[in-house]
Design a protein around this motif. Structure first.
Motif, PDB file in Angstrom:
ATOM      1  N   SER A 160     -81.567  22.008 -20.482  1.00  0.00           N
ATOM      2  CA  SER A 160     -82.287  22.948 -21.369  1.00  0.00           C
ATOM      3  C   SER A 160     -83.656  22.870 -21.025  1.00  0.00           C
ATOM      4  CB  SER A 160     -81.475  23.200 -22.833  1.00  0.00           C
ATOM      5  OG  SER A 160     -82.190  24.050 -23.375  1.00  0.00           O
TER       6      SER A 160
ATOM      7  N   SER B 108     -84.467  23.360 -17.494  1.00  0.00           N
ATOM      8  CA  SER B 108     -84.915  24.847 -17.349  1.00  0.00           C
ATOM      9  C   SER B 108     -85.889  25.820 -17.367  1.00  0.00           C
ATOM     10  CB  SER B 108     -82.606  25.316 -17.715  1.00  0.00           C
ATOM     11  OG  SER B 108     -82.090  25.026 -17.445  1.00  0.00           O
ATOM     12  N   LEU B 109     -86.298  25.465 -19.147  1.00  0.00           N
ATOM     13  CA  LEU B 109     -87.057  26.035 -19.636  1.00  0.00           C
ATOM     14  C   LEU B 109     -87.953  26.000 -19.279  1.00  0.00           C
ATOM     15  CD1 LEU B 109     -86.087  25.594 -23.054  1.00  0.00           C
ATOM     16  CD2 LEU B 109     -86.321  28.223 -22.618  1.00  0.00           C
TER      17      LEU B 109
ATOM     18  N   LEU C 203     -88.613  27.710 -15.592  1.00  0.00           N
ATOM     19  CA  LEU C 203     -88.855  29.180 -16.324  1.00  0.00           C
ATOM     20  C   LEU C 203     -90.610  29.557 -16.268  1.00  0.00           C
ATOM     21  CD1 LEU C 203     -85.906  29.823 -18.673  1.00  0.00           C
ATOM     22  CD2 LEU C 203     -86.074  30.961 -16.635  1.00  0.00           C
TER      23      LEU C 203
ATOM     24  N   GLN D  99     -82.235  33.813 -34.101  1.00  0.00           N
ATOM     25  CA  GLN D  99     -82.188  32.978 -33.055  1.00  0.00           C
ATOM     26  C   GLN D  99     -83.618  32.678 -33.642  1.00  0.00           C
ATOM     27  OE1 GLN D  99     -82.157  34.458 -28.733  1.00  0.00           O
ATOM     28  NE2 GLN D  99     -79.813  34.609 -28.835  1.00  0.00           N
TER      29      GLN D  99
ATOM     30  N   ILE E  36     -86.524  27.729 -27.307  1.00  0.00           N
ATOM     31  CA  ILE E  36     -86.135  29.831 -27.440  1.00  0.00           C
ATOM     32  C   ILE E  36     -86.688  30.863 -27.374  1.00  0.00           C
ATOM     33  CG2 ILE E  36     -83.963  29.109 -29.084  1.00  0.00           C
ATOM     34  CD1 ILE E  36     -85.302  30.891 -31.090  1.00  0.00           C
TER      35      ILE E  36
ATOM     36  N   SER F 117     -88.885  31.879 -24.805  1.00  0.00           N
ATOM     37  CA  SER F 117     -88.799  32.071 -23.154  1.00  0.00           C
ATOM     38  C   SER F 117     -87.553  32.989 -23.166  1.00  0.00           C
ATOM     39  CB  SER F 117     -88.722  31.491 -22.397  1.00  0.00           C
ATOM     40  OG  SER F 117     -89.697  30.277 -21.857  1.00  0.00           O
ATOM     41  N   THR F 118     -86.392  32.388 -23.279  1.00  0.00           N
ATOM     42  CA  THR F 118     -85.403  33.892 -24.511  1.00  0.00           C
ATOM     43  C   THR F 118     -85.623  35.064 -24.904  1.00  0.00           C
ATOM     44  OG1 THR F 118     -83.676  31.496 -23.747  1.00  0.00           O
ATOM     45  CG2 THR F 118     -82.812  33.842 -24.460  1.00  0.00           C
TER      46      THR F 118
ATOM     47  N   ARG G  32     -88.820  37.148 -23.199  1.00  0.00           N
ATOM     48  CA  ARG G  32     -88.373  37.690 -22.377  1.00  0.00           C
ATOM     49  C   ARG G  32     -86.834  39.421 -22.363  1.00  0.00           C
ATOM     50  NH1 ARG G  32     -89.188  35.771 -16.984  1.00  0.00           N
ATOM     51  NH2 ARG G  32     -89.979  33.634 -16.785  1.00  0.00           N
ATOM     52  N   THR G  33     -86.529  38.763 -23.613  1.00  0.00           N
ATOM     53  CA  THR G  33     -85.387  40.147 -24.298  1.00  0.00           C
ATOM     54  C   THR G  33     -86.251  41.230 -24.668  1.00  0.00           C
ATOM     55  OG1 THR G  33     -83.394  38.252 -24.264  1.00  0.00           O
ATOM     56  CG2 THR G  33     -83.537  40.635 -25.525  1.00  0.00           C
TER      57      THR G  33
END
Length: 274
Positions: free
Chosen positions: A90, A93-94, A97, A201, A212, A214-215, A218-219
């Motif tokens: 994770s 991945s971040l 990103l 979240q 969290i 970036s998630t 972006r959302t």
């Protein structure tokens, strides 16, 4: 019984038969002794069987307990290894990103010209949503404290709720088609639910905002785009008369010009009425 046997020795054997009291007594005594012996043997066998069963149950329980403990320890060990691996992936991945190139329009929430409906009353409220969202994203990028971050997020939720309530009231007052109004209201509900999930979240991060960031960012930056660019535009075109709408203008100057036009129209209507 021995006395009867001794007494029978002195009797004439020819006088003894199955109906003789002595013979009947001896036969009944033998049957009684056999029954008692069989009953005692049965009790002993039963008790021994019960004892063996209890011992087997105890052994089985011990084996099961040891097996459960072994499985539980194995599960914890494997879960810890898996959890550390997932956390490492994770984080990786971040980082990837963060290294990905991002288009300028994806860096923040922007009230695009294509989102303007020409109906100033709605546009001002919707633009306020995007402004608050833009500030929230900037706060996320600056890695602010979670309490202050949630304060900004609550402002966004309040503004979203107020804007959607105003739109739904407008639909009721103008007697907009019930089926279309119901569909539009459902979209409002779904957007608010997604916004609530993003807030959950952020709230559950409790100091681990980076995991969290970036998630959520972006959302959130694209949460309102489809609704503002397509669905609200269609709503205004179908519900608001053309004379209450103004030409779409870009920027704050355009907003001021639109307000002036609508104020002028309202003043003209008032004078003609008088």
């Amino acid at each position: 019984m021995r006395l009867y046997v001794t007494h029978m020795k002195e009797m004439n054997p020819s006088e003894l038969n199955i109906k003789t009291d002595e013979i009947r007594y001896i036969a009944s005594s033998v049957r009684y002794d056999l029954r008692e012996g069989v009953d005692d043997l049965t009790v002993r066998i039963t008790n021994e069987g019960v004892t063996k069963i209890k011992q087997s149950q105890t052994i089985l329980i011990i084996v099961m307990a040891i097996s459960i403990v072994f499985i539980f320890v194995t599960l914890i060990f494997n879960s810890l290894v898996w959890g550390f691996d997932m956390q490492a992936e994770s984080d990786r991945s971040l980082r990837l990103l963060d290294l990905m190139p991002v288009d300028e329009n994806e860096k923040e929430m922007i009230f695009l010209p294509s989102m303007r409906t020409g109906y100033v009353k709605m546009d001002k409220e919707r633009e306020q949503i995007m402004e608050i969202g833009k500030e929230l994203i900037e706060f996320i990028d600056n890695k602010g404290h979670i309490s202050e971050l949630m304060s900004h997020f609550n402002q966004l939720m309040i503004q979203t709720y107020r804007t959607f309530q105003a739109e739904e009231k407008e639909m009721r007052n103008r007697k907009y088609d019930l089926e279309y109004a119901k569909e539009h209201t459902l979209i409002h509900l779904l957007l608010r639910q997604r916004l609530t999930m993003l807030g959950d979240q952020l709230r559950s991060s409790s100091g681990k905002l980076d995991s969290i960031r970036s998630t959520v960012r972006r959302t959130l930056s694209r949460l309102y785009d489809k609704h503002f660019c397509i669905q609200d535009i269609e709503l205004v075109e179908e519900m608001i008369p053309p004379e209450e709408r103004v030409m779409k203008n870009f920027g704050q100057d355009g907003d001021q010009q639109a307000e002036n036009v609508q104020d002028g129209d309202a003043q003209s209507n008032l004078e003609s009425t008088l």
